[in-house]
Enzyme design. Structure first.
Site, short mmCIF file in Angstrom:
data_model
loop_
_atom_site.label_atom_id
_atom_site.label_comp_id
_atom_site.label_asym_id
_atom_site.label_seq_id
_atom_site.Cartn_x
_atom_site.Cartn_y
_atom_site.Cartn_z
N PRO A 9 49.33 -67.21 -7.97
CA PRO A 9 49.19 -65.51 -7.91
C PRO A 9 47.60 -65.42 -7.69
CG PRO A 9 49.67 -66.21 -10.00
CD PRO A 9 50.10 -67.30 -9.09
N ASN A 10 47.44 -64.32 -7.05
CA ASN A 10 45.86 -63.74 -6.56
C ASN A 10 45.28 -64.53 -6.02
OD1 ASN A 10 46.59 -61.22 -8.27
ND2 ASN A 10 46.62 -62.45 -9.98
N ARG A 17 37.44 -60.26 -4.25
CA ARG A 17 37.06 -59.94 -5.72
C ARG A 17 36.42 -61.10 -6.47
NH1 ARG A 17 39.22 -56.11 -3.98
NH2 ARG A 17 40.96 -54.67 -4.63
N TYR A 22 34.85 -67.29 -7.82
CA TYR A 22 35.55 -68.06 -7.10
C TYR A 22 35.12 -68.19 -5.45
CZ TYR A 22 39.13 -67.16 -10.44
OH TYR A 22 39.89 -67.11 -11.53
N ASN A 73 47.34 -75.64 -6.89
CA ASN A 73 46.76 -74.63 -7.77
C ASN A 73 47.55 -73.38 -8.06
OD1 ASN A 73 44.98 -72.83 -9.17
ND2 ASN A 73 43.43 -72.80 -7.46
N ALA A 76 47.05 -68.44 -12.31
CA ALA A 76 47.35 -68.26 -13.70
C ALA A 76 48.69 -68.51 -14.38
CB ALA A 76 47.56 -66.43 -13.91
N HIS A 79 48.35 -71.42 -17.05
CA HIS A 79 48.50 -71.53 -18.30
C HIS A 79 49.60 -70.84 -19.30
CE1 HIS A 79 44.34 -71.91 -16.98
NE2 HIS A 79 44.52 -70.72 -16.41
N ASP A 86 58.58 -77.81 -15.42
CA ASP A 86 59.96 -78.51 -15.41
C ASP A 86 60.48 -78.68 -13.86
OD1 ASP A 86 60.25 -78.33 -17.97
OD2 ASP A 86 61.64 -76.67 -18.06
N GLU A 97 46.81 -81.54 -9.29
CA GLU A 97 46.54 -79.88 -9.65
C GLU A 97 44.91 -79.95 -9.43
OE1 GLU A 97 46.29 -79.61 -14.13
OE2 GLU A 97 46.54 -77.70 -14.01
N HIS A 99 41.84 -76.84 -9.60
CA HIS A 99 41.30 -75.55 -9.91
C HIS A 99 39.83 -75.18 -9.27
CE1 HIS A 99 44.56 -74.52 -12.58
NE2 HIS A 99 44.39 -75.98 -13.25
N SER A 101 37.59 -73.28 -10.31
CA SER A 101 36.60 -73.08 -11.26
C SER A 101 36.94 -73.97 -12.55
CB SER A 101 36.80 -71.38 -11.80
OG SER A 101 37.95 -71.51 -12.64
N ARG A 106 35.71 -71.90 -19.37
CA ARG A 106 36.39 -70.24 -19.35
C ARG A 106 36.84 -69.99 -20.79
NH1 ARG A 106 38.48 -68.79 -13.77
NH2 ARG A 106 38.36 -66.52 -14.63
N ARG A 110 42.66 -70.52 -21.11
CA ARG A 110 42.59 -71.23 -19.70
C ARG A 110 42.43 -72.88 -19.91
NH1 ARG A 110 42.06 -67.17 -15.96
NH2 ARG A 110 40.93 -65.57 -16.67
O1 CA2 Z 1 40.14 -71.61 -11.04
C1 CA2 Z 1 41.02 -71.45 -10.37
O2 CA2 Z 1 41.46 -72.12 -9.41
C2 CA2 Z 1 42.21 -70.89 -11.35
O3 CA2 Z 1 43.55 -71.50 -11.08
C3 CA2 Z 1 42.21 -69.42 -10.74
C4 CA2 Z 1 43.20 -68.49 -11.42
C5 CA2 Z 1 42.89 -68.54 -12.93
O4 CA2 Z 1 43.76 -67.88 -13.53
C6 CA2 Z 1 43.02 -69.91 -13.50
O5 CA2 Z 1 42.51 -69.81 -14.81
C7 CA2 Z 1 42.01 -71.02 -12.53
C8 CA2 Z 1 43.05 -67.17 -10.88
C9 CA2 Z 1 43.25 -67.06 -9.40
C10 CA2 Z 1 42.88 -65.55 -8.78
O6 CA2 Z 1 42.17 -65.64 -7.84
C11 CA2 Z 1 41.32 -64.55 -7.59
C12 CA2 Z 1 40.25 -64.73 -6.51
C13 CA2 Z 1 39.58 -63.41 -6.18
C14 CA2 Z 1 39.77 -62.38 -6.93
C15 CA2 Z 1 40.84 -62.44 -8.02
C16 CA2 Z 1 41.29 -63.43 -8.37
#
Ligand code: CA2
Length: 149
Positions: A9-10, A17, A22, A73, A76, A79, A86, A97, A99, A101, A106, A110
């Site tokens: 997601p996202n 953003r 990111y 990846n 969210a 976590h 599963d 996996e 990530h 970041s 963080r 996370r």
């Molecule tokens: O660091 C990563 O790749 C994460 O998987 C990214 C997730 C975060 O919840 C994990 O803790 C670490 C968030 C992805 C959302 O990506 C965005 C990108 C641009 C603007 C907002 C969110």
């Protein structure tokens, strides 16, 4: 060799953003980067993104028999999602996996990864290059397993 590359997601908002965390490159840039790495490595791939946990679970289930490995990846859902853990265990395909970041630099929430418990490798904090590392690691892991059979 064929890999399924899943993004949670996202991640479709990449570049739009939170550039401090990111980066400025977009999701389309990420997909193109991953496709180029796979092409270079002689790996077929499908790169997908969903904001929905159940869709990701369905894609993992459907990967059985169609793909040799999964690079993921979970964003969210990393976590929170025992369902993704599963699903990975159920298909028992080798998975890595990624990530973008450094999740360990963080918030505390996370620091735990449920899907990561079913992965042979986790790469974090390296941006797009982390996908390259995960893809190459998984390719070698699968090749070495074939040789020792
Ligand atoms: O660091 C990563 O790749 C994460 O998987 C990214 C997730 C975060 O919840 C994990 O803790 C670490 C968030 C992805 C959302 O990506 C965005 C990108 C641009 C603007 C907002 C969110």
């Amino acid at each position: 060799m064929k890999f399924l590359i899943l993004n949670g997601p996202n991640l479709n908002l990449l570049g739009l953003r939170e550039p401090d965390i990111y980066g400025r490159q977009t999701y389309a840039d990420l997909a193109a980067f991953v496709q180029a790495v796979c092409a270079r490595e002689g790996i077929e791939c499908e790169v997908r993104q969903s904001n929905h946990e159940g869709v990701l679970v369905d894609w993992i289930q459907e990967a059985y028999g169609k793909f040799d490995g999964i690079v993921m990846n979970p964003a969210a859902y990393t976590h929170t999602s025992v369902a993704l853990l599963d699903a990975l265990k159920a298909v028992s395909l080798p998975a890595a996996e990624v990530h973008l970041s450094n999740i360990y630099d963080r918030e505390d929430f996370r620091h735990i990864s449920y899907p990561g418990k079913a992965c042979v490798k986790t790469v974090y904090g390296k941006g797009f290059a982390g996908y390259e590392e995960a893809i190459c690691f998984l390719k070698n892991y699968i090749q070495e397993r074939k040789e020792t059979r």
